[in-house]
Scaffold this motif. Sequence first.
Motif, PDB file in Angstrom:
ATOM      1  N   TYR A  27      42.831  44.918  40.759  1.00 43.54           N
ATOM      2  CA  TYR A  27      42.853  43.920  41.829  1.00 43.54           C
ATOM      3  C   TYR A  27      41.985  44.393  42.991  1.00 43.54           C
ATOM      4  N   VAL A  76      49.110  41.701  46.630  1.00 45.22           N
ATOM      5  CA  VAL A  76      49.250  41.989  45.200  1.00 45.22           C
ATOM      6  C   VAL A  76      50.404  42.945  44.949  1.00 45.22           C
ATOM      7  N   ALA A  87      50.174  37.618  44.469  1.00 47.30           N
ATOM      8  CA  ALA A  87      49.967  37.794  43.037  1.00 47.30           C
ATOM      9  C   ALA A  87      51.015  38.778  42.525  1.00 47.30           C
ATOM     10  N   LEU A 135      45.503  27.440  40.379  1.00 45.86           N
ATOM     11  CA  LEU A 135      45.510  28.335  41.530  1.00 45.86           C
ATOM     12  C   LEU A 135      44.600  27.797  42.627  1.00 45.86           C
ATOM     13  N   VAL A 177      45.494  37.700  50.539  1.00 48.26           N
ATOM     14  CA  VAL A 177      45.960  37.767  49.158  1.00 48.26           C
ATOM     15  C   VAL A 177      46.653  39.113  48.970  1.00 48.26           C
ATOM     16  N   LEU A 201      41.193  34.535  43.065  1.00 49.69           N
ATOM     17  CA  LEU A 201      41.850  35.324  44.103  1.00 49.69           C
ATOM     18  C   LEU A 201      40.816  36.019  44.990  1.00 49.69           C
ATOM     19  N   ILE A 210      47.758  36.417  34.790  1.00 46.52           N
ATOM     20  CA  ILE A 210      46.608  36.417  35.706  1.00 46.52           C
ATOM     21  C   ILE A 210      45.423  36.984  34.945  1.00 46.52           C
ATOM     22  N   LEU A 228      40.756  42.436  47.441  1.00 49.00           N
ATOM     23  CA  LEU A 228      41.819  41.585  47.976  1.00 49.00           C
ATOM     24  C   LEU A 228      42.388  42.210  49.258  1.00 49.00           C
ATOM     25  N   VAL A 246      48.543  34.097  49.689  1.00 45.08           N
ATOM     26  CA  VAL A 246      48.809  34.094  48.246  1.00 45.08           C
ATOM     27  C   VAL A 246      49.460  35.424  47.879  1.00 45.08           C
TER      28      VAL A 246
END
Length: 337
Positions: free
Chosen positions: A206, A197, A169, A157, A195, A185, A177, A209, A167
């Motif tokens: 998460y 998600v 996810a 990554l 990022v 991340l 992950i 982010l 990115v």
Amino acid sequence: MRRPAAVNGIAHLAGLLDRIAAAEVVVVGDFMADEWVYGETERISREAPVLIVRWERSELKPGGAGNAAQNLAALGVTVRAVGVVGDDALGAQLLDTLAAARVDVDGIVKVRGRATESKTRILAGGRSTRRQQMLRVDRAPQAALSPTADARVARELQRAARGARAVLASDYGSGSIGAPALEVLRALARGGLPVCVDSRYRLVHYTGLTMVKPNEVELETASGVRVDGLAALERAARAVLRKTGSAELLVTRGRHGMSLFRKGHSPVHIPPHGAQEAVDVTGAGDTVAATYTAAIAAGADPESAARLANVAGALKVQKPGTATVSRGELLAEMVKG
């Protein structure tokens, strides 16, 4: 009757599609194989009261994070994939399929002794009739990734993110992950890389982010708030924004469209695009997440990204099964009158 693009306020998004083609995005997450086996039913078995299906053809499509990656590639984005597959024939076929769709698979780790996750659907019917799904067989790894494999995913990554503009996810609960990748991340987000998600079961894990994208059911689970109206929707969304520390939250709401929530901004409720009934919602969330991330990578503001993703989602649900929406299809929709 479909409303004109100009009335829907999407015609101005056409220029965004040119910038998307120059974007680079990393997709990290759970890569799986969607298998479709088609056959004809001719008779009942003598061995058990079941239909015998005579095999006609089969096909494999990338599912999960693979579907998101293919959607990005269909938009013209440069895509680098990071995740795991088993060191088996199905994993090799999945990687070949992704590579044929112009997805860079160098960051996908092959784990010896691990089964490539798959969903095999058996579709059958009589002669000259439409094939319908009879059975689905799922194959999923039973063990968590080893610390060694987790570390390898995190390293891949970090490598893949060099030069990327965003990115995505894509977490379907298969454990690709792990904690090391999640820390990467967070570090990327702290460094200014968007990022996004899409997580089915672990949304509140998460934290720190840029954006999270639940559907209404996932939002209820993550927030603990029953979403039974716009006021409850906002309470749930604000709760998840607080829990995750994300700057943006995009809720997909099926026939009610989408809602975008941002810190310091009023909610933006986007009505569904078009008036056609959905044919198949399979993979629509992947299409939405991919299109949103591609737009952000191209420099779009969150509302424009959400509106473009709303159109892409509407086009996807008109297609059966796991499918992508191309840049050309989106452009054609923009200029419709």
